[in-house]
Design an enzyme around this catalytic site. Structure first.
Site, PDB file in Angstrom:
ATOM      1  N   GLY A  96       0.788  -1.223   0.000  1.00 55.67           N
ATOM      2  CA  GLY A  96       0.000   0.000   0.000  1.00 55.67           C
ATOM      3  C   GLY A  96       0.819   1.271   0.000  1.00 55.67           C
ATOM      4  CB  SER A  97       4.234   1.948   1.204  1.00 63.52           C
ATOM      5  OG  SER A  97       5.287   2.841   0.947  1.00 63.52           O
TER       6      SER A  97
END
Length: 209
Positions: free
Chosen positions: A8-9
């Site tokens: 998700g980063s």
């Protein structure tokens, strides 16, 4: 080549796209910050700053996504299109990378993260600053295909990871036609873009739903 990351980063996704662009396969090591996996002694030996993304290439450890992108492009790039050797062209790529880190990505974080992680109300002033940041990018893109000229560079990969996060957060790009057109080009042409989309979708599912 070990890559400590969370899908998700946005910074992690920027590195994944850069690795795809230079043809490097990453040995993915999921590192769950919520579980404190970045504070384990073995990880702290690699990266005393205990942050992700972190890359380990044959014993050489490096963190900070844009530093990793530069390293991958310089060491493994087949030519210098991703990170030009010409001093002025390279300077523009660097400026765009620093703009992403210090302005575009930071202003997204300043607006959304207090709401996500501290359950604070939306701050209209920070929302305006976030929109101003996208406006700057819209101006940078005037009359050119990509962020630093007419060739896709690592700056585009970093910026596209950030803008994908804006997109899943519901940001309206209609007032920023240059950004919208550029982002469509990135979706079509950036190596490994599917990884970026999948990670952005995971960010949305985990934090914005």
């Amino acid at each position: 080549m070990d890559f400590y990351y969370l899908p998700g980063s946005a910074p992690c996704r920027a590195v994944q796209m850069t690795a795809a662009a230079v043809g490097v396969e990453l040995n993915l090591k999921l590192t769950d910050l919520m579980k404190g996996e970045h504070m384990k002694p073995e990880f702290l030996k690699l990266n005393p700053q205990h942050c992700i993304p972190t890359l380990v290439d044959n014993g050489f450890a490096l963190w900070e996504s844009r530093a990793i992108q530069i390293y991958l492009a310089e060491k493994y790039g087949k030519d210098d299109k991703l990170y030009p050797k010409d001093p002025q062209k390279r300077a523009v790529v660097n400026q765009r990378l620093y703009f992403d880190m210090g302005t575009l990505y930071q202003r997204f974080a300043d607006y959304h993260y207090p709401q996500i992680f501290a359950k604070q109300p939306a701050n209209p002033e920070n929302e305006k600053k976030m929109k101003d940041a996208v406006g700057f990018l819209n101006t940078f893109l005037e009359g050119q295909e990509y962020a630093a000229g007419n060739d896709l560079t690592i700056a585009d990969l970093s910026l596209a990871a950030t803008i994908a996060t804006y997109e899943v957060a519901g940001f309206d790009f209609a007032p920023y036609p240059n950004v919208a057109a550029w982002f469509a080009r990135c979706k079509a042409n950036a190596p490994g873009y599917a990884l970026n989309q999948a990670g952005a979708d995971e960010f949305k599912a985990k934090f914005l739903s």
